[in-house]
Structure formats: C-alpha cells, structure tokens
Scaffold this motif. Structure first.
Motif, PDB file in Angstrom:
ATOM      1  N   ALA A 196      13.485  -8.349  71.981  1.00 49.52           N
ATOM      2  CA  ALA A 196      14.515  -8.587  70.979  1.00 49.52           C
ATOM      3  C   ALA A 196      15.643  -9.372  71.625  1.00 49.52           C
ATOM      4  N   ASP A 197      16.403 -10.066  70.798  1.00 51.00           N
ATOM      5  CA  ASP A 197      17.565 -10.774  71.344  1.00 51.00           C
ATOM      6  C   ASP A 197      18.679 -10.837  70.310  1.00 51.00           C
ATOM      7  N   ARG A 198      19.855 -11.193  70.781  1.00 45.43           N
ATOM      8  CA  ARG A 198      21.052 -11.312  69.944  1.00 45.43           C
ATOM      9  C   ARG A 198      21.815 -12.531  70.448  1.00 45.43           C
ATOM     10  N   LYS A 199      21.755 -13.627  69.692  1.00 52.39           N
ATOM     11  CA  LYS A 199      22.380 -14.867  70.122  1.00 52.39           C
ATOM     12  C   LYS A 199      23.883 -14.853  69.838  1.00 52.39           C
ATOM     13  N   GLY A 200      24.633 -15.601  70.639  1.00 45.43           N
ATOM     14  CA  GLY A 200      26.061 -15.748  70.411  1.00 45.43           C
ATOM     15  C   GLY A 200      26.856 -14.554  70.899  1.00 45.43           C
ATOM     16  N   LEU A 201      28.120 -14.488  70.469  1.00 47.12           N
ATOM     17  CA  LEU A 201      29.014 -13.423  70.901  1.00 47.12           C
ATOM     18  C   LEU A 201      28.551 -12.079  70.368  1.00 47.12           C
ATOM     19  N   ALA A 202      28.351 -11.120  71.284  1.00 47.76           N
ATOM     20  CA  ALA A 202      27.945  -9.773  70.885  1.00 47.76           C
ATOM     21  C   ALA A 202      29.144  -8.849  70.745  1.00 47.76           C
ATOM     22  N   GLY A 203      30.246  -9.173  71.424  1.00 51.45           N
ATOM     23  CA  GLY A 203      31.436  -8.334  71.343  1.00 51.45           C
ATOM     24  C   GLY A 203      32.023  -8.069  72.721  1.00 51.45           C
ATOM     25  N   TYR A 204      32.945  -7.128  72.763  1.00 54.29           N
ATOM     26  CA  TYR A 204      33.630  -6.757  73.991  1.00 54.29           C
ATOM     27  C   TYR A 204      33.351  -5.299  74.323  1.00 54.29           C
ATOM     28  N   VAL A 205      33.364  -4.994  75.633  1.00 57.20           N
ATOM     29  CA  VAL A 205      33.407  -3.613  76.088  1.00 57.20           C
ATOM     30  C   VAL A 205      34.817  -3.406  76.623  1.00 57.20           C
ATOM     31  N   LEU A 206      35.618  -2.649  75.908  1.00 60.81           N
ATOM     32  CA  LEU A 206      37.007  -2.459  76.297  1.00 60.81           C
ATOM     33  C   LEU A 206      37.109  -1.572  77.534  1.00 60.81           C
ATOM     34  N   GLY A 207      38.238  -1.676  78.225  1.00 61.02           N
ATOM     35  CA  GLY A 207      38.442  -0.883  79.427  1.00 61.02           C
ATOM     36  C   GLY A 207      38.386   0.613  79.143  1.00 61.02           C
ATOM     37  N   GLY A 208      37.657   1.340  79.988  1.00 59.45           N
ATOM     38  CA  GLY A 208      37.546   2.787  79.828  1.00 59.45           C
ATOM     39  C   GLY A 208      36.804   3.218  78.584  1.00 59.45           C
ATOM     40  N   SER A 209      35.974   2.341  78.020  1.00 62.10           N
ATOM     41  CA  SER A 209      35.290   2.626  76.757  1.00 62.10           C
ATOM     42  C   SER A 209      33.822   2.260  76.846  1.00 62.10           C
ATOM     43  N   SER A 210      33.099   2.589  75.779  1.00 61.68           N
ATOM     44  CA  SER A 210      31.685   2.255  75.677  1.00 61.68           C
ATOM     45  C   SER A 210      31.444   1.470  74.396  1.00 61.68           C
ATOM     46  N   ARG A 211      30.483   0.540  74.471  1.00 62.19           N
ATOM     47  CA  ARG A 211      30.098  -0.258  73.308  1.00 62.19           C
ATOM     48  C   ARG A 211      28.582  -0.256  73.215  1.00 62.19           C
TER      49      ARG A 211
END
Length: 243
Positions: free
Chosen positions: A191-206
């Motif tokens: 599987a894949d996800r092209k382009g911007l997937a998002g951010y992992v913020l400091g001290g957090s989980s995504r």
C-alpha cells in the motif's frame, strides 16, 4: 480529547506543500509560520486573485494529537490573529498578524492551526444551490530555546480493516511525513500514500490507516518507506496484532 475539526479540514490542509496556498481565488503566503523565541509575532499575506470581493474569517486553534493518533483542534486564546476578519477587493492584498499573547514560547514547541475561511458573498450565492466555505489551514509553530530534534519510533499493526502505521515522536519538535509506502521484506508493494501525509507533533503520536493492506497478517515482516523534512525514512518492522 474531542476533535474540533472535521475530515474536510485535513483534506484541504493536505495540499499545502509549496510556498503558496491557493483555494479558489484566495492565495496565502507563506503556508507555514515557524517562529522561534524570541519571536512572538508572525504575519501572513492574503491576496484576492478573483474578480469578486472576498469576505475572509481568520481563527486560531491549538493543534494537538490525541490518544487515537489523530489530529484535533481546540479553541485557544494563547495565540490570536489580527484582524480576525477582512473584506478583500479584487486584486487586493491584506496582511494578518499572528501573535502569541503571552510573549515568546519558553519551553518546547507549541503547535497551532490558522483557519482561513472564505465566506460566500451575496454576489456568489445562486438560488437553488448550496454555497460552501473555502477553507485553508496553515500550520503555526512557536518554539522556545529548549527544543529537541524529532525522534520517531514506528509501530505497524494489522486488524480487520487493514494495517495501521503509528509514529511516536520522543522529541519536542514536529516531523513532517510524506510519500509513505508499505512493502513486504522482498519488496512487494502492499500500500502507499502519495503526497503529504501529515505531521507527528512533538511528544505525540500520529497514526495512518492502509486499508489496501487488509490481507497482511500479524507476524509479517514489512518495510516502511517515507519522506521527512530532511531525509528518507526506512523502517523494518514486524506487524503486530491490533489491540
């Protein structure tokens, strides 16, 4: 933590990857504000490139990531936008100041989202049609003097709906993730996800879901590839059973 935003917000936010954001006739520069102490004030410029006046509403929300690994916005008074609303004539530009009310950040990195809504005007409303808002979402970061570099730990789990990839950031600075792909140890693309997937913020989980990989079983060896702000990410992992 109850998310304030909806899926539309993040769908619109995902296309903001260059130096200029454009939705309809409204353009925004820059597309990210990154303010390090002692700075406590930044600015963005709005430009109406259409032929009709544009009514614009600007709001700021605290941006967090909950226990479910998803983005959430909460109302805040810590950061304000001035002015909070404006009407732009065709071809006009307007500067909006973004101010951290308590002065410069003193700790790690604080994350916010600046929501810019272009509201329908009387000239754009057509009888029998629904007028929708055009929304742009601009990341805003305030960092203190003690910001640590992002340190990501990855986990891959499988359930009935597919594979979920979770990144946990042990640092205090966010990490931007793009162009994610999941493959078997032999190189077969799952599987894949092209382009911007998002951010992992400091001290957090995504977390990200990959429904196309629903046939992957726990115990499978996989390779995760992605792009970050400054390098490529390649992680070898064993798929865990979803909890």
């Amino acid at each position: 933590m109850k998310p304030f935003c909806c899926a539309l917000l993040w769908a619109l936010a995902s296309f903001v990857t260059s130096g200029v954001a454009s939705a309809g006739a409204l353009r925004v520069v820059p597309v990210t504000l990154d303010l390090a102490a002692p700075a406590a004030t930044g600015a963005i410029t709005l430009r109406n490139e259409g032929t009709q006046p544009a009514n614009v509403q600007i709001r700021v929300f605290r941006w967090m990531q909950g226990a479910d690994g998803q983005d959430a916005l909460q109302p805040t008074t810590d950061v304000v936008a001035s002015p909070p609303a404006a009407t732009l004539a065709p071809g006009a530009s307007y500067v909006v100041r973004v101010v951290r009310a308590g002065g410069p950040a003193s700790g790690g990195e604080e994350s916010y989202r600046l929501l810019i809504d272009e509201l329908p005007t009387a000239g754009r409303v057509q009888p029998g049609r629904i007028s929708l808002l055009v929304r742009q979402s601009i990341p805003v970061f305030f960092s203190g003097l003690e910001v640590s570099a992002p340190q990501l730990q990855w986990q891959v789990s499988a359930g009935r709906s597919g594979v979920t990839v979770t990144a946990t950031n042990g640092g205090s600075r966010r990490q931007k993730i793009a162009d994610m792909s999941l493959a078997t140890a032999s190189g077969q693309l799952l599987a894949d996800r092209k382009g911007l997937a998002g951010y992992v913020l400091g001290g957090s989980s995504r977390s990200w879901s990959f429904p196309a990989a629903r046939n992957v079983k726990p115990g499978t060896a996989v390779v995760l590839n992605a792009a970050s702000d400054n390098n490529r990410i390649r992680v070898q992992a064993t798929v865990q059973a979803a909890k």
